[in-house]
Design a protein around this motif. Structure first.
Motif, PDB file in Angstrom:
ATOM      1  N   PHE A  43       0.837  -1.199   0.000  1.00 48.09           N
ATOM      2  CA  PHE A  43       0.000   0.000   0.000  1.00 48.09           C
ATOM      3  C   PHE A  43       0.876   1.255   0.000  1.00 48.09           C
ATOM      4  O   PHE A  43       0.673   2.170  -0.805  1.00 48.09           O
ATOM      5  N   VAL A  44       1.850   1.295   0.901  1.00 47.93           N
ATOM      6  CA  VAL A  44       2.737   2.464   1.004  1.00 47.93           C
ATOM      7  C   VAL A  44       3.524   2.640  -0.289  1.00 47.93           C
ATOM      8  O   VAL A  44       3.632   3.760  -0.817  1.00 47.93           O
ATOM      9  N   ALA A  45       4.071   1.545  -0.825  1.00 45.32           N
ATOM     10  CA  ALA A  45       4.863   1.640  -2.055  1.00 45.32           C
ATOM     11  C   ALA A  45       4.013   2.151  -3.223  1.00 45.32           C
ATOM     12  O   ALA A  45       4.437   3.063  -3.953  1.00 45.32           O
ATOM     13  N   LEU A  46       2.829   1.599  -3.385  1.00 47.83           N
ATOM     14  CA  LEU A  46       1.955   2.040  -4.481  1.00 47.83           C
ATOM     15  C   LEU A  46       1.451   3.464  -4.260  1.00 47.83           C
ATOM     16  O   LEU A  46       1.306   4.231  -5.210  1.00 47.83           O
ATOM     17  N   PHE A  47       1.213   3.830  -3.015  1.00 47.54           N
ATOM     18  CA  PHE A  47       0.761   5.186  -2.690  1.00 47.54           C
ATOM     19  C   PHE A  47       1.840   6.201  -3.059  1.00 47.54           C
ATOM     20  O   PHE A  47       1.563   7.232  -3.672  1.00 47.54           O
ATOM     21  N   ILE A  48       3.082   5.874  -2.718  1.00 48.56           N
ATOM     22  CA  ILE A  48       4.208   6.774  -3.020  1.00 48.56           C
ATOM     23  C   ILE A  48       4.457   6.832  -4.526  1.00 48.56           C
ATOM     24  O   ILE A  48       4.625   7.915  -5.098  1.00 48.56           O
ATOM     25  N   LEU A  49       4.477   5.674  -5.177  1.00 47.46           N
ATOM     26  CA  LEU A  49       4.736   5.634  -6.616  1.00 47.46           C
ATOM     27  C   LEU A  49       3.672   6.363  -7.440  1.00 47.46           C
ATOM     28  O   LEU A  49       3.971   6.904  -8.493  1.00 47.46           O
ATOM     29  N   SER A  50       2.433   6.373  -6.940  1.00 51.18           N
ATOM     30  CA  SER A  50       1.362   7.040  -7.686  1.00 51.18           C
ATOM     31  C   SER A  50       1.093   8.443  -7.174  1.00 51.18           C
ATOM     32  O   SER A  50       0.111   9.064  -7.581  1.00 51.18           O
ATOM     33  N   ALA A  51       1.948   8.937  -6.287  1.00 54.13           N
ATOM     34  CA  ALA A  51       1.786  10.272  -5.690  1.00 54.13           C
ATOM     35  C   ALA A  51       0.411  10.420  -5.036  1.00 54.13           C
ATOM     36  O   ALA A  51      -0.210  11.470  -5.089  1.00 54.13           O
ATOM     37  N   GLY A  52      -0.074   9.348  -4.427  1.00 55.70           N
ATOM     38  CA  GLY A  52      -1.342   9.387  -3.712  1.00 55.70           C
ATOM     39  C   GLY A  52      -2.566   9.146  -4.561  1.00 55.70           C
ATOM     40  O   GLY A  52      -3.674   9.040  -4.036  1.00 55.70           O
ATOM     41  N   LEU A  53      -2.405   9.053  -5.873  1.00 51.76           N
ATOM     42  CA  LEU A  53      -3.562   8.889  -6.745  1.00 51.76           C
ATOM     43  C   LEU A  53      -4.212   7.503  -6.634  1.00 51.76           C
ATOM     44  O   LEU A  53      -5.375   7.335  -6.980  1.00 51.76           O
ATOM     45  N   SER A  54      -3.469   6.535  -6.144  1.00 50.62           N
ATOM     46  CA  SER A  54      -4.013   5.178  -6.051  1.00 50.62           C
ATOM     47  C   SER A  54      -4.727   4.917  -4.729  1.00 50.62           C
ATOM     48  O   SER A  54      -5.197   3.808  -4.492  1.00 50.62           O
ATOM     49  N   ALA A  55      -4.844   5.903  -3.872  1.00 54.12           N
ATOM     50  CA  ALA A  55      -5.426   5.710  -2.546  1.00 54.12           C
ATOM     51  C   ALA A  55      -6.855   5.172  -2.601  1.00 54.12           C
ATOM     52  O   ALA A  55      -7.274   4.438  -1.713  1.00 54.12           O
ATOM     53  N   PHE A  56      -7.588   5.510  -3.636  1.00 49.57           N
ATOM     54  CA  PHE A  56      -8.972   5.074  -3.716  1.00 49.57           C
ATOM     55  C   PHE A  56      -9.127   3.636  -4.203  1.00 49.57           C
ATOM     56  O   PHE A  56     -10.138   2.997  -3.932  1.00 49.57           O
TER      57      PHE A  56
END
Length: 147
Positions: A43-56
C-alpha cells in the motif's frame, strides 16, 4: 469413515491430526501478521509511486494479497503457508495430493467468508478429521507434517 461426496474417505493416521486445531489457530495468527505487513508495505509503495492517486483503489489490497499469499504458498513445494510450515502443518487434497493454486486460493476466500459467520468455525469441533467448513467446501485437509 463415512463417504465424502460419494467416495470413501481416505484413512488418516491419528498422529497426523494431533494438535491440528491449536496449531492452525497459531498459524492463522502468524499468517495474518505476514499478510497485513505485506499489504501495508505494498500500500505504502503504491501510494508513493502514484503520488497518492491510487489511494482510492488500494483498500481491497488485503484480500488480494491474502488470495495470492495462500494460493502460491499452499500450492508450492512446502504445501503450507509460512505460518502453517512454522507450526509443522501442511495442506493436502482429500485424495492426498498437493493442493493446486486455484483450490488453495479458493480455500483462502472461503476461510475469510467463514469469518463473517464465526459460529461456522465451530464445525471443526464436531468433525473426526478436525476439518472446518471451509476445508470441506474446498475439499482439503490440514495435517501434521510426516516426519
Amino acid at each position: 469413515m463415512a463417504p465424502i461426496g460419494g467416495r470413501a474417505a481416505p484413512y488418516i493416521p491419528p498422529q497426523a491430526l494431533e494438535g491440528v486445531r491449536t496449531r492452525r489457530i497459531v498459524a492463522v495468527m502468524l499468517d495474518l501478521i505476514l499478510v497485513a505487513g505485506m499489504s501495508a508495505a505494498l500500500f505504502v509503495a503504491l501510494f508513493i509511486l502514484s503520488a497518492g492517486l491510487s489511494a482510492f483503489i488500494l483498500p481491497p489490497l488485503f484480500p488480494i494479497v491474502a488470495f495470492f499469499y495462500n494460493g502460491l504458498t499452499v500450492s508450492g513445494r512446502r504445501m503450507a503457508t509460512p505460518g502453517m510450515a512454522f507450526m509443522d502443518l501442511e495442506m493436502r487434497t482429500m485424495d492426498g495430493d498437493p493442493v493446486p493454486f486455484l483450490q488453495a486460493a479458493v480455500h483462502a476466500v472461503l476461510f475469510y467468508v467463514t469469518w463473517l459467520f464465526p459460529p461456522l468455525l465451530l464445525v471443526s469441533l464436531f468433525m473426526g478429521d478436525k476439518r472446518c467448513l471451509h476445508d470441506m467446501l474446498a475439499d482439503v485437509i490440514v495435517l501434521r507434517r510426516s516426519s
